[in-house]
Design a protein around this motif. Structure first.
Motif, short mmCIF file in Angstrom:
data_model
loop_
_atom_site.label_atom_id
_atom_site.label_comp_id
_atom_site.label_asym_id
_atom_site.label_seq_id
_atom_site.Cartn_x
_atom_site.Cartn_y
_atom_site.Cartn_z
N LEU A 1 2.25 1.69 -3.50
CA LEU A 1 1.22 2.14 -4.44
C LEU A 1 0.85 3.61 -4.20
O LEU A 1 0.51 4.34 -5.14
N SER A 2 0.92 4.03 -2.94
CA SER A 2 0.58 5.42 -2.61
C SER A 2 1.51 6.41 -3.27
O SER A 2 1.17 7.58 -3.42
N VAL A 3 2.73 5.96 -3.61
CA VAL A 3 3.66 6.88 -4.29
C VAL A 3 3.80 6.49 -5.77
O VAL A 3 4.85 6.68 -6.38
N GLN A 4 2.71 5.92 -6.29
CA GLN A 4 2.57 5.66 -7.74
C GLN A 4 3.50 4.55 -8.26
O GLN A 4 3.80 4.53 -9.45
N TYR B 1 9.45 6.71 3.26
CA TYR B 1 9.12 7.95 3.99
C TYR B 1 7.64 7.94 4.38
O TYR B 1 7.28 8.20 5.53
N LEU B 2 6.79 7.62 3.41
CA LEU B 2 5.35 7.63 3.67
C LEU B 2 4.97 6.55 4.69
O LEU B 2 4.13 6.77 5.57
N ALA C 1 0.83 -1.21 0.00
CA ALA C 1 0.00 0.00 0.00
C ALA C 1 0.87 1.26 0.00
O ALA C 1 0.57 2.23 -0.72
N PRO D 1 12.78 4.98 -1.53
CA PRO D 1 12.85 5.97 -0.43
C PRO D 1 11.54 6.73 -0.20
O PRO D 1 11.18 6.98 0.95
N ASP D 2 10.83 7.06 -1.28
CA ASP D 2 9.56 7.81 -1.13
C ASP D 2 8.52 6.98 -0.37
O ASP D 2 7.83 7.48 0.53
N GLU E 1 6.88 5.35 7.08
CA GLU E 1 7.33 5.80 8.40
C GLU E 1 6.42 6.89 8.96
O GLU E 1 6.23 6.99 10.16
N GLN E 2 5.89 7.72 8.07
CA GLN E 2 5.09 8.87 8.49
C GLN E 2 3.67 8.50 8.93
O GLN E 2 3.04 9.27 9.63
N GLN E 3 3.20 7.33 8.50
CA GLN E 3 1.79 6.98 8.76
C GLN E 3 1.36 7.17 10.22
O GLN E 3 0.35 7.82 10.48
N THR F 1 1.28 11.11 11.23
CA THR F 1 0.65 12.09 10.33
C THR F 1 -0.37 12.95 11.07
O THR F 1 -0.51 14.14 10.81
N ILE G 1 2.23 -2.04 -9.50
CA ILE G 1 1.81 -3.10 -8.57
C ILE G 1 2.85 -4.22 -8.46
O ILE G 1 3.16 -4.70 -7.37
#
Lengths: 94, 235
Positions: free
Chosen positions: A33-36, A85-86, A30, A81-82, A88-90, A93, A39
């Motif tokens: 996929l959130s950073v495009q 980052y996302l 997930a 890395p993107d 880790e941030q969940q 947030t 799949i």
């Protein structure tokens, strides 16, 4: 002791639960996929990260969910890395 | 206060409202989960639109309700004591914003109690339908009422002093301005911008937004006190 029998200690007053590879894998997919990410790439990255986390869990009977997230993010950073980052941030947030 | 000054106060209050970030955080999480669950872009846009619509509806209702209460209690000329109380509330909340709006952690963790933050995060993850997204938008604004009450109070007090048609203009102005940050995130997500970019920007600028919101509230309090209390008393 199998990896699935490792207890994951949750934050706050939530009860502990056994480690679930599928749960970790789907959260990594997930995040990718959130950073495009495509799949197929997301699934390959998730498998690789799960492999590293399971190896890390071998010598640890009980870990916290923050530990699992930190180790998973560390390996995810190598691949994407993107997404790392996302991921880790969940929890930080809101 | 003349019409220009009234609309300027409403605009600044709307900007203060826009700088509060709980709805933006929830929208970021909602978008992330929706994209991660492999929903189509149209579906993601539909969910995020419902969320934003929920925040618009509840913001409009809150502002109109507070203005109605003020109008019922005080008519179109609020007494000095109301302006003094509102100025005091704005200064107190401005200082509170500086002191503890963001937690001193990495990320964009807000003042919200951790149990409630977890609840909102879980709701964002569990949201699958438009009505759920709408109610999540409503909940996110109500959850931040402790802070958004300050710009809402001053805008409502200014609104009742305006002629009826301009009251409607004032409500629309406040709601549109208060949507600037949430609307920007909505447009960026809808345009396919990476969520990590958005979150990085939010994390990098969080202390600036915190300082700006607190300072704007205090400036607004001083302005309102000067215009509505000292200005009237000296006439």
């Amino acid at each position: 002791m199998t990896t699935e029998s490792r207890e994951i200690v949750k934050r706050g007053k939530r009860t502990s639960e056994p480690f679930q590879t599928d749960k970790l894998k789907s959260s990594i997919v997930a995040a990718c996929l959130s950073v495009q990410a495509p799949i197929r790439q997301a699934e390959l990255v998730a498998e690789s990260v799960c492999h590293h986390v399971i190896a890390w869990l071998e010598s640890r009977p009980e870990v916290t969910s923050d530990d699992v997230r930190r180790i998973a993010a560390k390996h995810l950073t190598i691949h994407h890395p993107d997404a790392a980052y996302l991921y880790e941030q969940q929890p930080v947030t809101i | 206060m003349d019409i220009f000054a009234s609309l300027a106060v409403i605009t600044l209050a709307g900007l203060v409202h826009a700088s509060f970030q709980l709805s933006v955080s929830v929208l970021t999480l909602l978008s992330g989960h929706a994209i991660g669950a492999q929903h189509s872009r149209r579906r993601v846009l539909s969910l995020t639109s419902s969320f934003v619509f929920g925040t618009v509806v509840i913001t409009t209702l809150l502002l109109a309700t507070i203005a109605l209460v003020f109008n019922t209690l005080f008519g179109s000329q609020p007494p000095h004591v109301l302006w003094i109380v509102i100025s005091g509330v704005m200064i107190a909340i401005g200082i509170a914003v500086w002191a503890f709006y963001y937690r001193r952690d990495r990320g964009t963790s807000l003042w919200v109690p951790r149990g409630f933050a977890t609840f909102l995060a879980q709701r964002a993850k569990a949201t699958k339908t438009n009505p759920e997204a709408f109610s999540l938008g409503v909940t996110s604004v109500l959850s931040e009422l402790l802070f958004v009450i300050a710009p809402l109070l001053v805008s409502a007090a200014v609104l009742v002093t305006l002629p009826p048609l301009l009251q409607l203009v004032g409500i629309v102005l406040y709601v549109v301005v208060s949507l600037i940050t949430l609307g920007s995130v909505w447009v960026l997500v809808g345009g396919g911008r990476s969520l990590s970019e958005i979150q990085r920007w939010r994390e990098a600028n969080k202390y600036f937004l915190q300082f700006a919101a607190g300072a704007a509230l205090i400036i607004l309090a001083v302005f309102v006190y000067t215009f509505a209390v000292i200005g009237k008393a000296s006439l």
